[in-house]
Design a protein around this motif. Structure first.
Motif, PDB file in Angstrom:
ATOM      1  N   ASN A 174      60.071 -48.449  65.527  1.00 28.74           N
ATOM      2  CA  ASN A 174      61.079 -48.912  64.609  1.00 28.74           C
ATOM      3  C   ASN A 174      60.535 -50.294  63.826  1.00 28.74           C
ATOM      4  OD1 ASN A 174      63.380 -47.604  65.127  1.00 28.74           O
ATOM      5  ND2 ASN A 174      64.261 -48.787  66.659  1.00 28.74           N
ATOM      6  N   VAL A 175      59.477 -50.991  64.544  1.00 32.27           N
ATOM      7  CA  VAL A 175      58.605 -51.982  63.752  1.00 32.27           C
ATOM      8  C   VAL A 175      57.992 -51.314  62.576  1.00 32.27           C
ATOM      9  CG1 VAL A 175      56.745 -53.549  63.888  1.00 32.27           C
ATOM     10  CG2 VAL A 175      58.822 -53.476  65.795  1.00 32.27           C
ATOM     11  N   GLU A 176      57.139 -50.299  63.081  1.00 31.77           N
ATOM     12  CA  GLU A 176      56.357 -49.563  61.870  1.00 31.77           C
ATOM     13  C   GLU A 176      57.210 -48.891  60.679  1.00 31.77           C
ATOM     14  OE1 GLU A 176      52.643 -47.886  64.798  1.00 31.77           O
ATOM     15  OE2 GLU A 176      54.629 -46.858  64.758  1.00 31.77           O
ATOM     16  N   LEU A 177      58.517 -48.427  61.062  1.00 34.23           N
ATOM     17  CA  LEU A 177      59.258 -47.987  60.187  1.00 34.23           C
ATOM     18  C   LEU A 177      59.742 -49.073  59.085  1.00 34.23           C
ATOM     19  CD1 LEU A 177      61.630 -45.387  62.260  1.00 34.23           C
ATOM     20  CD2 LEU A 177      59.965 -44.766  60.293  1.00 34.23           C
ATOM     21  N   ALA A 178      59.968 -50.263  59.838  1.00 31.41           N
ATOM     22  CA  ALA A 178      60.336 -51.432  59.025  1.00 31.41           C
ATOM     23  C   ALA A 178      59.296 -51.775  58.022  1.00 31.41           C
ATOM     24  CB  ALA A 178      60.782 -52.533  59.871  1.00 31.41           C
ATOM     25  N   GLN A 179      58.108 -51.578  58.668  1.00 30.42           N
ATOM     26  CA  GLN A 179      56.896 -51.933  57.664  1.00 30.42           C
ATOM     27  C   GLN A 179      56.880 -51.042  56.420  1.00 30.42           C
ATOM     28  OE1 GLN A 179      53.826 -51.897  60.514  1.00 30.42           O
ATOM     29  NE2 GLN A 179      54.101 -54.263  61.085  1.00 30.42           N
ATOM     30  N   ARG A 180      57.018 -49.725  56.727  1.00 33.97           N
ATOM     31  CA  ARG A 180      56.839 -48.693  55.826  1.00 33.97           C
ATOM     32  C   ARG A 180      57.946 -48.816  54.775  1.00 33.97           C
ATOM     33  NH1 ARG A 180      52.762 -44.978  56.366  1.00 33.97           N
ATOM     34  NH2 ARG A 180      51.883 -45.359  58.493  1.00 33.97           N
ATOM     35  N   CYS A 181      59.257 -49.088  55.291  1.00 35.01           N
ATOM     36  CA  CYS A 181      60.250 -49.151  54.300  1.00 35.01           C
ATOM     37  C   CYS A 181      60.812 -50.441  53.568  1.00 35.01           C
ATOM     38  CB  CYS A 181      61.594 -48.606  55.181  1.00 35.01           C
ATOM     39  SG  CYS A 181      61.505 -46.833  55.643  1.00 35.01           S
ATOM     40  N   TYR A 182      59.763 -51.446  54.190  1.00 33.93           N
ATOM     41  CA  TYR A 182      60.036 -52.801  53.395  1.00 33.93           C
ATOM     42  C   TYR A 182      61.370 -53.559  53.801  1.00 33.93           C
ATOM     43  CZ  TYR A 182      55.846 -51.284  50.918  1.00 33.93           C
ATOM     44  OH  TYR A 182      54.711 -50.735  50.553  1.00 33.93           O
ATOM     45  N   VAL A 183      61.793 -53.416  55.070  1.00 26.88           N
ATOM     46  CA  VAL A 183      63.018 -53.688  55.292  1.00 26.88           C
ATOM     47  C   VAL A 183      62.835 -54.514  56.765  1.00 26.88           C
ATOM     48  CG1 VAL A 183      64.396 -52.092  54.115  1.00 26.88           C
ATOM     49  CG2 VAL A 183      63.939 -51.615  56.535  1.00 26.88           C
ATOM     50  N   SER A 184      63.986 -54.922  57.221  1.00 23.31           N
ATOM     51  CA  SER A 184      63.780 -55.726  58.681  1.00 23.31           C
ATOM     52  C   SER A 184      64.108 -54.687  59.828  1.00 23.31           C
ATOM     53  CB  SER A 184      64.698 -56.868  58.627  1.00 23.31           C
ATOM     54  OG  SER A 184      66.226 -56.344  59.076  1.00 23.31           O
ATOM     55  N   VAL A 185      63.399 -54.924  60.849  1.00 25.64           N
ATOM     56  CA  VAL A 185      63.695 -54.138  62.056  1.00 25.64           C
ATOM     57  C   VAL A 185      65.130 -53.989  62.415  1.00 25.64           C
ATOM     58  CG1 VAL A 185      63.334 -53.831  64.596  1.00 25.64           C
ATOM     59  CG2 VAL A 185      61.461 -54.747  63.218  1.00 25.64           C
ATOM     60  N   ASN A 186      65.998 -54.756  62.063  1.00 27.99           N
ATOM     61  CA  ASN A 186      67.381 -54.923  62.606  1.00 27.99           C
ATOM     62  C   ASN A 186      67.976 -53.883  61.531  1.00 27.99           C
ATOM     63  OD1 ASN A 186      67.429 -56.596  64.783  1.00 27.99           O
ATOM     64  ND2 ASN A 186      68.117 -58.340  63.416  1.00 27.99           N
ATOM     65  N   THR A 187      67.646 -53.734  60.241  1.00 28.47           N
ATOM     66  CA  THR A 187      68.030 -52.854  59.368  1.00 28.47           C
ATOM     67  C   THR A 187      67.959 -51.306  59.608  1.00 28.47           C
ATOM     68  OG1 THR A 187      67.893 -54.522  57.504  1.00 28.47           O
ATOM     69  CG2 THR A 187      68.066 -52.126  56.742  1.00 28.47           C
ATOM     70  N   ILE A 188      66.509 -51.080  60.237  1.00 24.68           N
ATOM     71  CA  ILE A 188      66.152 -49.998  60.556  1.00 24.68           C
ATOM     72  C   ILE A 188      67.056 -49.532  61.768  1.00 24.68           C
ATOM     73  CG2 ILE A 188      64.397 -48.585  61.767  1.00 24.68           C
ATOM     74  CD1 ILE A 188      63.815 -48.949  59.029  1.00 24.68           C
ATOM     75  N   LYS A 189      67.210 -50.538  62.655  1.00 27.02           N
ATOM     76  CA  LYS A 189      68.152 -50.201  63.785  1.00 27.02           C
ATOM     77  C   LYS A 189      69.515 -49.857  63.560  1.00 27.02           C
ATOM     78  CE  LYS A 189      65.669 -52.861  67.441  1.00 27.02           C
ATOM     79  NZ  LYS A 189      65.719 -53.925  68.291  1.00 27.02           N
ATOM     80  N   THR A 190      70.054 -50.555  62.442  1.00 25.79           N
ATOM     81  CA  THR A 190      71.445 -50.171  61.954  1.00 25.79           C
ATOM     82  C   THR A 190      71.480 -48.755  61.184  1.00 25.79           C
ATOM     83  OG1 THR A 190      71.909 -52.354  61.483  1.00 25.79           O
ATOM     84  CG2 THR A 190      73.067 -50.825  60.365  1.00 25.79           C
ATOM     85  N   HIS A 191      70.327 -48.500  60.398  1.00 29.39           N
ATOM     86  CA  HIS A 191      70.574 -47.356  59.805  1.00 29.39           C
ATOM     87  C   HIS A 191      70.302 -45.805  60.801  1.00 29.39           C
ATOM     88  CE1 HIS A 191      70.728 -48.422  55.692  1.00 29.39           C
ATOM     89  NE2 HIS A 191      69.487 -49.022  55.701  1.00 29.39           N
ATOM     90  N   VAL A 192      69.484 -46.133  61.870  1.00 27.02           N
ATOM     91  CA  VAL A 192      69.197 -45.308  63.082  1.00 27.02           C
ATOM     92  C   VAL A 192      70.533 -45.023  63.625  1.00 27.02           C
ATOM     93  CG1 VAL A 192      68.194 -44.716  65.080  1.00 27.02           C
ATOM     94  CG2 VAL A 192      66.726 -45.403  62.848  1.00 27.02           C
TER      95      VAL A 192
END
Length: 229
Positions: A174-192
């Motif tokens: 999730n940390v790496e996804l956040a970096q690639r998508c230019y969003v926060s880790v919490n945003t990635i967790k919400t989308h997932v």
């Protein structure tokens, strides 16, 4: 930018959806070897009536069916069958269909037939012998009104969720996804979490399996990184 695997998955889905909508891309990028993208390249040629070009590409992309991954062999044999049928070569078409059905039955690969589309399914239905259990299963699934992706979801995925779905088979955290998508880790967790909810699953592996089942992702055997969450 998406990592290579995620980009490939998104491209495969995009080409497949266009072909299923009756609007195959005029030119899917030429592939150097057989893959899900190569399948879409050849399928697009066949869908547009360019059977000679499709046969030439199949010759160039020939695989060793004794050692290749089963999903790849099924896709290759189905394209061979489709190309042979378009050329009026009924006997070879049936031989390739039977080879695909044999592997599909052994490995439980129904969705390879569904993704190939109506032309191939018609060939499967037209085989002269009485259908076995696996062939009946393929044809029964093909007759269902909603065998494609989003039609089976009560709530469709958003464009961002579709993008993230393509990353789930990768080893990215999730940390790496956040970096690639230019969003926060919490945003990635919400989308997932929204993806899991809409797919009706709990967990990344289950989400990938469900997305493959629905045709939202191509069948792939990418192993998830043990630390991915």
């Amino acid at each position: 930018m998406p990592v290579p695997l995620a980009r490939v998955i998104m491209e495969v889905v995009r080409y497949r959806l266009a072909r299923e909508a009756g609007e195959p891309f005029a030119a899917v990028p030429r592939q150097a070897r057989w893959s899900s993208l190569a399948f879409e390249e050849v399928a697009a040629l066949l869908a547009r009536g360019h059977s000679a070009a499709a046969r030439a590409r199949l010759d160039e992309l020939a695989i060793d069916v004794t050692t290749a991954e089963p999903t790849a062999v099924v896709e290759y044999e189905l394209c061979r069958a489709w190309a042979a049928a378009e050329a009026g070569r009924g006997a070879p078409a049936q031989e390739h269909l039977r080879a695909a059905l044999a592997i599909g039955e052994r490995e439980g690969l129904v969705h390879g037939f569904l993704r190939a589309g109506p032309a191939v399914l018609a060939l499967v239905a037209g085989l002269p012998e009485n259908p076995g259990a696996f062939r009946r299963r393929v044809l029964e699934r093909a007759r269902r009104p909603s065998t494609r992706g989003e039609g089976l979801l009560a709530e469709p995925l958003t464009s961002r969720e579709q993008e993230l779905l393509a990353y789930l088979p990768t080893r990215l955290t999730n940390v790496e996804l956040a970096q690639r998508c230019y969003v926060s880790v919490n945003t990635i967790k919400t989308h997932v979490s929204h993806i899991y909810r809409k797919l009706g699953v709990q967990g990344r592996s289950a989400a990938v399996a469900r997305a493959v089942e629905l045709g939202l992702l191509p069948e792939t055997t990418v192993e998830l990184h043990p630390t991915a969450r």
